[in-house]
Design a protein around this motif. Sequence first.
Motif, PDB file in Angstrom:
ATOM      1  N   UNK A  49      -3.362  -7.857   8.355  1.00 16.09           N
ATOM      2  CA  UNK A  49      -3.455  -7.196   7.044  1.00 16.09           C
ATOM      3  C   UNK A  49      -4.235  -5.885   7.140  1.00 16.09           C
ATOM      4  N   UNK A  50      -5.245  -5.850   8.001  1.00 15.58           N
ATOM      5  CA  UNK A  50      -5.978  -4.594   8.192  1.00 15.58           C
ATOM      6  C   UNK A  50      -5.066  -3.526   8.793  1.00 15.58           C
ATOM      7  N   UNK A  51      -4.330  -3.924   9.813  1.00 11.72           N
ATOM      8  CA  UNK A  51      -3.472  -2.958  10.504  1.00 11.72           C
ATOM      9  C   UNK A  51      -2.342  -2.463   9.602  1.00 11.72           C
ATOM     10  N   UNK A  52      -1.779  -3.372   8.811  1.00 10.67           N
ATOM     11  CA  UNK A  52      -0.742  -2.964   7.882  1.00 10.67           C
ATOM     12  C   UNK A  52      -1.261  -1.971   6.860  1.00 10.67           C
ATOM     13  N   UNK A  53      -2.459  -2.194   6.385  1.00  6.62           N
ATOM     14  CA  UNK A  53      -3.083  -1.268   5.434  1.00  6.62           C
ATOM     15  C   UNK A  53      -3.325   0.091   6.073  1.00  6.62           C
ATOM     16  N   UNK A  54      -3.750   0.073   7.337  1.00  6.32           N
ATOM     17  CA  UNK A  54      -3.994   1.327   8.048  1.00  6.32           C
ATOM     18  C   UNK A  54      -2.710   2.127   8.250  1.00  6.32           C
ATOM     19  N   UNK A  55      -1.592   1.454   8.462  1.00  5.80           N
ATOM     20  CA  UNK A  55      -0.312   2.159   8.586  1.00  5.80           C
ATOM     21  C   UNK A  55      -0.071   3.004   7.345  1.00  5.80           C
ATOM     22  N   UNK A  56      -0.265   2.418   6.181  1.00  3.71           N
ATOM     23  CA  UNK A  56      -0.020   3.136   4.930  1.00  3.71           C
ATOM     24  C   UNK A  56      -0.917   4.365   4.819  1.00  3.71           C
ATOM     25  N   UNK A  57      -2.181   4.215   5.160  1.00  2.00           N
ATOM     26  CA  UNK A  57      -3.125   5.339   5.046  1.00  2.00           C
ATOM     27  C   UNK A  57      -2.803   6.457   6.026  1.00  2.00           C
ATOM     28  N   UNK A  72       0.825  -1.213   0.000  1.00  5.51           N
ATOM     29  CA  UNK A  72       0.000   0.000   0.000  1.00  5.51           C
ATOM     30  C   UNK A  72       0.859   1.262   0.000  1.00  5.51           C
ATOM     31  N   UNK A  73       1.944   1.264   0.755  1.00 14.00           N
ATOM     32  CA  UNK A  73       2.817   2.440   0.778  1.00 14.00           C
ATOM     33  C   UNK A  73       3.477   2.670  -0.584  1.00 14.00           C
ATOM     34  N   UNK A  74       3.875   1.579  -1.255  1.00 10.42           N
ATOM     35  CA  UNK A  74       4.493   1.714  -2.567  1.00 10.42           C
ATOM     36  C   UNK A  74       3.528   2.345  -3.566  1.00 10.42           C
ATOM     37  N   UNK A  75       2.256   2.022  -3.422  1.00 12.19           N
ATOM     38  CA  UNK A  75       1.245   2.596  -4.326  1.00 12.19           C
ATOM     39  C   UNK A  75       0.888   4.026  -3.943  1.00 12.19           C
ATOM     40  N   UNK A  76       0.765   4.290  -2.643  1.00 11.54           N
ATOM     41  CA  UNK A  76       0.309   5.608  -2.187  1.00 11.54           C
ATOM     42  C   UNK A  76       1.406   6.661  -2.198  1.00 11.54           C
ATOM     43  N   UNK A 134       5.936   6.709  20.115  1.00 13.29           N
ATOM     44  CA  UNK A 134       7.020   7.505  19.539  1.00 13.29           C
ATOM     45  C   UNK A 134       6.586   8.072  18.195  1.00 13.29           C
ATOM     46  N   UNK A 135       6.776   9.368  18.002  1.00 13.52           N
ATOM     47  CA  UNK A 135       6.393  10.031  16.756  1.00 13.52           C
ATOM     48  C   UNK A 135       7.088   9.381  15.556  1.00 13.52           C
ATOM     49  N   UNK A 136       6.330   9.201  14.496  1.00 11.12           N
ATOM     50  CA  UNK A 136       6.818   8.651  13.230  1.00 11.12           C
ATOM     51  C   UNK A 136       7.194   7.172  13.315  1.00 11.12           C
ATOM     52  N   UNK A 137       6.778   6.508  14.394  1.00 12.59           N
ATOM     53  CA  UNK A 137       6.997   5.065  14.524  1.00 12.59           C
ATOM     54  C   UNK A 137       5.642   4.378  14.609  1.00 12.59           C
ATOM     55  N   UNK A 138       5.392   3.484  13.670  1.00  8.82           N
ATOM     56  CA  UNK A 138       4.114   2.781  13.580  1.00  8.82           C
ATOM     57  C   UNK A 138       4.340   1.290  13.812  1.00  8.82           C
ATOM     58  N   UNK A 148      -2.578   3.375  14.336  1.00 11.46           N
ATOM     59  CA  UNK A 148      -1.394   2.519  14.311  1.00 11.46           C
ATOM     60  C   UNK A 148      -0.120   3.253  14.725  1.00 11.46           C
ATOM     61  N   UNK A 149      -0.267   4.404  15.349  1.00  9.33           N
ATOM     62  CA  UNK A 149       0.876   5.176  15.826  1.00  9.33           C
ATOM     63  C   UNK A 149       1.292   4.651  17.204  1.00  9.33           C
ATOM     64  N   UNK A 150       2.598   4.448  17.394  1.00 12.26           N
ATOM     65  CA  UNK A 150       3.106   4.040  18.703  1.00 12.26           C
ATOM     66  C   UNK A 150       3.281   5.281  19.577  1.00 12.26           C
TER      67      UNK A 150
END
Length: 459
Positions: A302-310, A18-22, A272-276, A268-270
């Motif tokens: 797979x849902x959570x991984x997709x949410x990271x990208x968004x 998803x990140x590669x596409x977005x 720490x800023x910019x760490x998912x 999906x944010x931990x």
Amino acid sequence: MKIAVIGCTHAGTAAITNMAEMYPEADIHVFEKNNNISFLSCGIALYVGGVVNDPDGLFYASPKGMEELGVHMHLEHEVLETDTENKTLLAKNLQTNQETVYGFDKLVITTGSWPITPPIPGRELDNIMLCKNFNHAKHIIKQAQHAESITVVGAGYIGIELVEAFEEAGKKVTLIDGETRILNKYLDPEFTAPVQKSLEDRGVNMVLGETVREFKGEEGTVQKVLTTNGEYETDMVVMCIGFRPNTDLFRGEVDMLDNGAIIVDKYMQTSRKDVFAAGDCCTVPYNPTGGNAYIPLATNAVRMGTLVAHNLEKPVLAHPGTQGTSGLKIYEHQMASTGLTEMAAKQAGFDTGTAVVEDDYRPAFMPDNAVIKLKIVYDTKTHRLLGAQVISEADFTQSINTLSVAIQQQMTVEQLAMNDFFFQPHFNKPWNYLNMAGLEAMKNIKARAADKRKVPAAV
């Protein structure tokens, strides 16, 4: 934007694609200890049992495919250190032993889970195996060819599936679990009993309510499993006790639960800023209780991984929560569950009610039929649905997906009873079995209220 991803199974694959596409201009670097990615570990038992003959079919993405998306794949690279404050990581090439520091703008942690391995004496003996990745699967297949008796420790989904596969391959199988019944985390006793009987009828030695305390062997190979109540001869052991978050690398870097699960918000944010983080390494919102839980499932990952990208650049798409929905087929039993079991609901502090429907699923005039057993669990105070289970020799597992949606939407038993479901004699009755479960719950609630209104008889 430079993105570093650590781990590439379900959550990692979803995030990366998803990140590669977005973000086509992003510089994405993936660090994976194995020489493969995207392995469906839920298919190991199918591979062991010969249902799946080509193990390559258990992979749904490839390093080459990722590279074609412009992703830099660092296979057989182990991340040794992360510095989330200065945004760097140290990775070791496992082929050359060369260590390299990489910088990043965003870090995505998708390190997954790892089998729980208690410090049992003798665990270093040969033929005591784990069951998680592709290498484990190949090792199990190879060793099982020469084993006559096999012991599986752990009666969860993977353990039960392996027991079925080994038994059907003609092996003498022993199943050991510290609980007194199988699948106790997923199903209530009336649903596990018929599955347990099927295993016993096929000759599986069910050693329940006993804990492994030692492995013994000669010439470095396991020969006996000693429990709290006996000893059992064996040629090999597969450990399937459960899984823990694979997050030791990040202790002190991000907030975690006591079990090591990384705490993330709904984006999906931990901490720490910019760490998912996503997948089996972290917590997930659990709708039945309204809290966070650790539920290592591929569907959650797979849902959570997709949410990271968004949500990588800014929070735009929140996690809707999960019900921990899952399904299983063992012999003729097709079963599924979602949300809380009756026992789990009581343990969570709910004033718990249940309703059970057990009936032919089609009208009596139909030439063939099957019995469906469906149970719903609800809160007697709010009448809100909390969980459901189904079992049948026919496939009604998709009904649990419907009830998963109902729990997520906080439906009541009354709403379930009156919800619009189609009728056609090939598929159901005028009152769908889901409606019937809601109606049965309404009747139970009414009867309970009547009992409370009864005036004690005069002495």
